[in-house]
Design a protein around this motif. Structure first.
Motif, PDB file in Angstrom:
ATOM      1  N   THR A   4       0.842  -1.179   0.000  1.00  0.00           N
ATOM      2  CA  THR A   4       0.000   0.000   0.000  1.00  0.00           C
ATOM      3  C   THR A   4       0.878   1.229   0.000  1.00  0.00           C
ATOM      4  N   THR A   8       0.724  11.243   2.425  1.00  0.00           N
ATOM      5  CA  THR A   8       0.140  11.640   3.696  1.00  0.00           C
ATOM      6  C   THR A   8      -0.509  13.013   3.621  1.00  0.00           C
ATOM      7  N   VAL A  11      -4.085  12.469   1.621  1.00  0.00           N
ATOM      8  CA  VAL A  11      -4.350  11.089   1.277  1.00  0.00           C
ATOM      9  C   VAL A  11      -5.330  10.985   0.110  1.00  0.00           C
ATOM     10  N   PHE A  14      -3.747   6.319  -3.808  1.00  0.00           N
ATOM     11  CA  PHE A  14      -3.723   5.011  -3.162  1.00  0.00           C
ATOM     12  C   PHE A  14      -3.376   3.966  -4.214  1.00  0.00           C
ATOM     13  N   SER A 100      -7.506   2.483   4.189  1.00  0.00           N
ATOM     14  CA  SER A 100      -6.745   3.502   3.459  1.00  0.00           C
ATOM     15  C   SER A 100      -7.381   3.784   2.098  1.00  0.00           C
ATOM     16  N   GLN A 103     -10.492   5.908   2.687  1.00  0.00           N
ATOM     17  CA  GLN A 103     -10.083   7.259   3.062  1.00  0.00           C
ATOM     18  C   GLN A 103      -9.611   8.047   1.844  1.00  0.00           C
TER      19      GLN A 103
END
Length: 113
Positions: A4, A8, A11, A14, A100, A103
């Motif tokens: 992954t 940061t 975000v 991905f 993740s 998000q």
């Protein structure tokens, strides 16, 4: 064995590999890739062939009550996909890839179901 990567800052990007992608009850790939990048969500096979993709604003995703913490359901172009992303081995305390992914999708403008 998922990998992954995400930035940061906000975000909004991905990438995960080793993702099982099912279309309803039928397996499409057991080692695919899911990416959220440049305002698009893409589902790819292990060879990099595109299964489906769409702009982030048209994709909705969520975690159904019956699925484990490693699974999400995403609707891409009106097709329901179940994405199973195993957590990376040997990295305690790291967020699950499915969390993740959700998000990054929401931060980029996707919808929650």
């Amino acid at each position: 064995m998922s990998e992954t990567e995400f930035s940061t800052a906000g975000v909004t990007e991905f990438s995960a590999t080793g993702v099982r992608i099912d279309r309803w009850a039928r397996s499409v790939t057991r080692a695919g890739q899911v990416t959220v990048k440049d305002g698009r969500v893409a589902l790819l096979t292990s060879y990099g062939r595109e299964i489906d993709s769409a702009p982030v604003g048209t994709v909705s995703a969520g975690r159904p009550w019956f699925a484990g913490s490693d699974a999400t359901v995403a609707w891409v172009n009106g097709t329901r996909y179940r994405l199973t992303m195993r957590p990376p081995d040997g990295k305690p305390g790291e967020a699950a890839p499915s969390h993740s992914f959700l998000q990054a999708l929401y931060n980029a403008g996707g919808r929650r179901t």
